[in-house]
Design a protein around this motif. Structure first.
Motif, PDB file in Angstrom:
ATOM      1  N   ILE A 109      13.998  -1.008 -18.355  1.00 45.99           N
ATOM      2  CA  ILE A 109      13.031  -0.875 -17.253  1.00 45.99           C
ATOM      3  C   ILE A 109      13.076   0.546 -16.723  1.00 45.99           C
ATOM      4  N   LYS A 110      11.922   1.201 -16.755  1.00 43.67           N
ATOM      5  CA  LYS A 110      11.924   2.628 -16.337  1.00 43.67           C
ATOM      6  C   LYS A 110      11.443   2.762 -14.898  1.00 43.67           C
ATOM      7  N   GLY A 128      17.181   0.632  -3.136  1.00 45.45           N
ATOM      8  CA  GLY A 128      16.642   1.567  -2.156  1.00 45.45           C
ATOM      9  C   GLY A 128      15.131   1.474  -2.211  1.00 45.45           C
ATOM     10  N   ASP A 129      14.572   1.621  -3.406  1.00 45.77           N
ATOM     11  CA  ASP A 129      13.132   1.461  -3.599  1.00 45.77           C
ATOM     12  C   ASP A 129      12.954   0.727  -4.924  1.00 45.77           C
ATOM     13  N   LYS A 130      11.746   0.509  -5.328  1.00 43.26           N
ATOM     14  CA  LYS A 130      11.428  -0.082  -6.630  1.00 43.26           C
ATOM     15  C   LYS A 130      12.033  -1.462  -6.879  1.00 43.26           C
ATOM     16  N   ILE A 146      24.720   1.175 -15.619  1.00 44.15           N
ATOM     17  CA  ILE A 146      23.313   1.566 -15.438  1.00 44.15           C
ATOM     18  C   ILE A 146      23.194   2.688 -14.418  1.00 44.15           C
ATOM     19  N   THR A 147      22.607   3.805 -14.864  1.00 48.48           N
ATOM     20  CA  THR A 147      22.525   4.954 -13.953  1.00 48.48           C
ATOM     21  C   THR A 147      21.077   5.330 -13.633  1.00 48.48           C
ATOM     22  N   HIS A 148      20.125   4.817 -14.412  1.00 44.58           N
ATOM     23  CA  HIS A 148      18.745   5.303 -14.213  1.00 44.58           C
ATOM     24  C   HIS A 148      17.991   4.535 -13.117  1.00 44.58           C
ATOM     25  N   LEU A 149      18.576   3.476 -12.579  1.00 45.51           N
ATOM     26  CA  LEU A 149      17.930   2.753 -11.472  1.00 45.51           C
ATOM     27  C   LEU A 149      18.805   2.901 -10.247  1.00 45.51           C
ATOM     28  N   ASN A 157      15.215  -6.409   0.420  1.00 46.09           N
ATOM     29  CA  ASN A 157      15.269  -5.654  -0.845  1.00 46.09           C
ATOM     30  C   ASN A 157      16.463  -5.988  -1.737  1.00 46.09           C
ATOM     31  N   VAL A 158      16.710  -7.267  -1.882  1.00 49.38           N
ATOM     32  CA  VAL A 158      17.849  -7.660  -2.712  1.00 49.38           C
ATOM     33  C   VAL A 158      17.419  -8.555  -3.878  1.00 49.38           C
ATOM     34  N   ILE A 159      17.969  -8.244  -5.051  1.00 48.44           N
ATOM     35  CA  ILE A 159      17.853  -9.171  -6.188  1.00 48.44           C
ATOM     36  C   ILE A 159      19.207  -9.859  -6.321  1.00 48.44           C
TER      37      ILE A 159
END
Ligand SMILES: Cc1ncc(COP(=O)(O)O)c(C=O)c1O
Length: 428
Positions: free
Chosen positions: A427-428, A378-380, A353-356, A401-403
């Motif tokens: 997820i965008k 970092g964000d989102k 995954i590169t887009h997040l 900020n951890v899942i």
């Protein structure tokens, strides 16, 4: 790093077909059927939260009904007449627990709850005296552990800033270097009374080398004890052979024994047998032969059972019984093999995954982690987490900020991992 993980990942494929093939050849796949899954739009959720609260074994309701029936039928006589007599209910667990943590059956007992056990064990093993009063622990420990340690040192009149030595990750890092732990123990030498670590850190998922830490603690004359909340039922342990002095855990995570389920205690046999090891008394910790004599004078049992206080909370142990049966059938060896492979597969997928923008802060090496990957955003992060939830994924969010996601070998599938990846991709 062991070459195995490279070997594993080189054959992985990011496709549903590949994931389903892995499930078809997985000998543990049928165990999934033994659990109840929350539903999302009429389907089982993708449950990645077994490191927080394990799922309910289907057999729990039947076994719970059995205790209700025995109580109705026998009243007080159920202590001896119930199909699993309540008088000796805690004895049901020792052998099965012993295998899970690598101990003798007299070295373990299912009793109390985690933080309570941590306090009781520190009463026995944190006995500061003279120059020896410090506790070495990991920075970023679970808050309950921090509070327990803080109040223990205060109880003896020490200031936490002075008596508690926290080992931190190096500048810019998330994981604690083992060498730094060993060095700190050596450096503080005979001022150290106790080394107390979480076996697996709840936030990063880092598994510590408990054998080495124990050896280092013993070299300076300190005790070594562990909170195994995130390690028990997750990673095979050898507490006895590693010479660990004491440990405690909860049963509601990988051990699937329900919210607030009974905790567990391990104490090395040479301490169990040592009358000089002080323990707070309660009638259930007393020698079973004299327990009902109702006389003065606490005589602790010569086993971990002496850290019990009260008679067994039977209803809080039923799910433990159901779950330990499943562990007995699956076996820690097979569970660990699948777990290493499935966690590596999920890691491989996440790396596509590169887009997040996130970073996996859990160690890459299989021997330094269990069934958990922590994704640091970092964000989102929160938005991603909410989108996952809307798509039928149960993961967990830890401030700041951890899942955290835990592919649990007893009931998660390679397909779950693939679906998680597919949902993230969308997820965008
Ligand atoms: C490492 C650790 N310590 C302590 C606790 C608190 O346990 P309890 O509320 O069962 O005492 C938890 C709960 O998740 C935990 O993960």
């Amino acid at each position: 790093m062991r070459p195995k993980s490279h070997h594993m990942s080189s054959s992985f494929k990011a496709s549903l077909e590949y994931a389903q093939e892995q499930d078809q050849t997985d000998i543990l796949f049928p165990f999934r059927e033994r659990f109840l899954f929350p539903q999302h739009n009429g389907r089982d959720v993708h449950y990645f939260c077994g490191n927080s609260l394990g799922l309910q074994p289907k057999s729990v309701s039947y076994l719970m009904q059995q205790e209700l029936d025995d109580w109705a039928k026998y009243g007080v006589e159920g202590h001896f007449e119930a199909r699993n007599p309540w008088f000796s209910y805690h004895h049901l667990f020792s052998e099965r627990l012993a295998k899970i943590v690598g101990a003798g059956k007299d070295e373990v007992v299912a009793t109390n709850t985690l933080t309570v056990n941590l306090h009781l064990l520190m009463i026995s093993f944190y006995r500061p005296e003279g120059a020896r009063y410090k506790i070495i622990m990991e920075a970023g420990a679970f808050p309950s552990d921090m509070y327990a340690v803080e109040t223990q040192v205060r109880m003896y009149g020490y200031e936490p800033e002075n008596a508690i030595i926290e080992i931190k990750p190096r500048e810019g890092a998330h994981i604690i270097e083992e060498a730094d732990i060993l060095e700190a123990i050596e450096q503080h030498g005979n001022t150290v009374a106790l080394v107390m670590f979480g076996g697996v850190n709840y936030y990063t998922g880092q598994f510590f080398d408990l054998k080495k830490i124990t050896e280092a603690a013993h070299r300076v004359g300190a005790y070594a004890g562990y909170d195994l909340a995130h390690a028990v039922g997750n990673i095979p342990l050898q507490l006895h052979d590693w010479n660990v002095d004491f440990a405690c855990w909860c049963s509601y995570k990988y051990l699937n024994s329900g919210p607030g389920g009974v905790g567990g205690v391990y104490v090395h046999e040479h301490h169990c047998n040592n009358p000089k090891i002080f323990r707070l008394g309660g009638w259930w910790g007393n020698d079973e032969k004299t327990r009902f004599k109702m006389e003065k004078g606490f005589i602790p049992q010569k086993n971990a059972g002496s850290w019990q206080m009260s008679n067994a909370p039977v209803f809080n142990m039923v799910a433990h019984n159901a779950s330990l049966d499943i562990f007995e059938k699956a076996g820690m060896k097979a569970l660990r093999e699948k777990s290493e492979r499935m966690t590596a597969y999920l890691e491989y997928l996440l790396k596509q995954i590169t887009h997040l923008s996130f970073e996996i802060i859990t160690p890459t090496e299989p021997h330094r982690r269990g069934a958990q990957l922590s994704m640091l955003f970092g964000d989102k992060g929160r938005e991603v987490f909410n989108a996952l939830t809307e798509n039928g994924v149960v993961a967990d969010w830890r401030e700041p900020n951890v899942i955290r996601i835990a592919p649990v070998p007893l009931y998660n599938t390679f397909e779950d991992c693939y679906k998680f990846y597919e949902i993230l991709t969308g997820i965008k």
